[in-house]
Design an enzyme around this catalytic site. Sequence first.
Site, mmCIF file in Angstrom:
data_model
loop_
_atom_site.group_PDB
_atom_site.id
_atom_site.type_symbol
_atom_site.label_atom_id
_atom_site.label_comp_id
_atom_site.label_asym_id
_atom_site.label_seq_id
_atom_site.Cartn_x
_atom_site.Cartn_y
_atom_site.Cartn_z
ATOM 1 N N GLY A 15 0.848 -1.306 0.131
ATOM 2 C CA GLY A 15 0.139 0.108 0.037
ATOM 3 C C GLY A 15 0.989 1.181 -0.050
ATOM 4 N N GLY A 17 0.845 5.349 1.431
ATOM 5 C CA GLY A 17 0.219 6.310 2.461
ATOM 6 C C GLY A 17 0.908 7.556 1.960
ATOM 7 C CE1 TYR A 19 3.541 12.426 5.983
ATOM 8 C CE2 TYR A 19 2.672 10.592 7.166
ATOM 9 C CZ TYR A 19 2.885 12.204 7.185
ATOM 10 O OH TYR A 19 1.970 12.665 8.035
ATOM 11 C CB VAL A 21 6.109 2.433 -1.195
ATOM 12 C CG1 VAL A 21 5.616 1.281 -1.768
ATOM 13 C CG2 VAL A 21 6.125 3.404 -2.148
ATOM 14 C CE LYS A 37 4.536 4.706 6.920
ATOM 15 N NZ LYS A 37 3.296 4.679 7.697
ATOM 16 C CG ASP A 119 -2.070 8.493 12.896
ATOM 17 O OD1 ASP A 119 -3.092 9.015 13.081
ATOM 18 O OD2 ASP A 119 -1.486 8.638 11.899
HETATM 19 P P1 ATP Z 1 -1.104 7.881 5.942
HETATM 20 O O1 ATP Z 1 -0.148 7.855 5.480
HETATM 21 O O2 ATP Z 1 -2.195 8.719 5.853
HETATM 22 O O3 ATP Z 1 -0.994 7.251 7.394
HETATM 23 P P2 ATP Z 1 -1.637 4.899 5.670
HETATM 24 O O4 ATP Z 1 -1.844 4.398 6.904
HETATM 25 O O5 ATP Z 1 -2.861 3.991 4.654
HETATM 26 O O6 ATP Z 1 -2.141 6.368 5.402
HETATM 27 P P3 ATP Z 1 0.843 3.697 5.241
HETATM 28 O O7 ATP Z 1 1.052 3.787 6.614
HETATM 29 O O8 ATP Z 1 2.071 4.244 4.564
HETATM 30 O O9 ATP Z 1 -0.397 4.781 4.999
HETATM 31 O O10 ATP Z 1 0.387 2.251 4.709
HETATM 32 C C1 ATP Z 1 -0.143 1.975 3.495
HETATM 33 C C2 ATP Z 1 -0.904 0.909 3.465
HETATM 34 O O11 ATP Z 1 0.098 -0.382 3.635
HETATM 35 C C3 ATP Z 1 -1.964 0.778 4.497
HETATM 36 O O12 ATP Z 1 -3.095 1.263 4.328
HETATM 37 C C4 ATP Z 1 -1.915 -0.810 4.821
HETATM 38 O O13 ATP Z 1 -3.065 -1.302 4.010
HETATM 39 C C5 ATP Z 1 -0.728 -1.302 4.140
HETATM 40 N N1 ATP Z 1 -0.048 -1.476 5.518
HETATM 41 C C6 ATP Z 1 0.872 -0.972 6.281
HETATM 42 N N2 ATP Z 1 1.510 -1.671 7.485
HETATM 43 C C7 ATP Z 1 1.390 -2.949 7.088
HETATM 44 C C8 ATP Z 1 1.784 -4.275 7.727
HETATM 45 N N3 ATP Z 1 2.638 -4.232 8.747
HETATM 46 N N4 ATP Z 1 1.222 -5.410 7.168
HETATM 47 C C9 ATP Z 1 0.612 -5.590 6.142
HETATM 48 N N5 ATP Z 1 0.174 -4.238 5.504
HETATM 49 C C10 ATP Z 1 0.397 -3.183 5.926
HETATM 50 MG MG MG Z 2 -0.358 3.901 8.394
#
Ligand code: ATP
Ligand code: MG
Length: 286
Positions: A15, A17, A19, A21, A37, A119
């Site tokens: 996924g 977000g 900031y 990938v 991340k 968060d």
């Molecule tokens: P924001 O950047 O606004 O906080 P977000 O939480 O969706 O949004 P990220 O924290 O970068 O952004 O995560 C992106 C996506 O990756 C998440 O929406 C989630 O579906 C997936 N993800 C994050 N961490 C994990 C993990 N530990 N295991 C599996 N999937 C994950």
């Molecule tokens: Mg997140």
Amino acid sequence: YNLNIRELQFKEELGRGRYGVVRKVFHKPTNVTMAMKEIQLNLDESSLKQIQMELDVLHSACSEHIVDFYGAFFVETCVYYCMEYMDYGSLDRLYSAGVPEDVLAKITISDSMSIIHRDVKPTNILVNAKGEIKLCDFGVSGKLNQSLAKTSIGCQSYMAPERIEPSTSQSYTIHSDVWSLGLTVIEVSKATYPYDPSTFDSVFAQLNTIVNGAPPTLDPQKFSTKACDFVAQCLQKVPTERLNYTQMLSHPWLAEYETREVDMESWARRAFETTQGQAPRQPVME
Ligand code: ATP
Ligand code: MG
């Protein structure tokens, strides 16, 4: 264990977000699949050192309600943050399958336990095949948090009214996280963000409704009085009127489900199977 980028095998993207990938990676020396991340930072050496130190503290802070942290490393100005891989992904991708009250209560208990440094929002609530619910993402490293430029304003904010429009008497505290939790419970229950973006003509109109409008509520037709009361007490406009940490866990709704067995594993499997193949939603912004 000191993680090294050369020991990681890169798998698919999980996924994106605000900031960066999140990618699935395989750590060859330990045979562990992780979620990594990548965060782009443009910081000087000393700030990066401080972040590294703060993240190292995380190794010791573990809880069954928070994803394990395996380590972080820096390559140039990027932080790579490795954590436990949760194979069913985040709640925002599962909730369209339906979340009955007993499951909602268990998720809320788990979130309440880790609220102090999290968060809380559906994309940060992760689920695995055992039916475990764990939160991820910082609040953990003050320096890292400060460094993430919060420039984007999007159509889905989990910010409490006092964070959108701060005044001298109301500022960001633990109470603000309780608001985010209340909003998250409603979103999970109805599989949609509670302030429907399509009913507003701008992001500002929506933020204005968060600040000046009545708070959203849990549907009393579908959920118990206790559940509705819990959520209403999290979504008080005045921060100090919200439930605090102790009050949340001792609230009759959570107290009732705390001692009850709920088959989270079956729910998670069904939710995962019915939502598989659905396109992940667009990253949300705050
Ligand atoms: P924001 O950047 O606004 O906080 P977000 O939480 O969706 O949004 P990220 O924290 O970068 O952004 O995560 C992106 C996506 O990756 C998440 O929406 C989630 O579906 C997936 N993800 C994050 N961490 C994990 C993990 N530990 N295991 C599996 N999937 C994950
Ligand atoms: Mg997140």
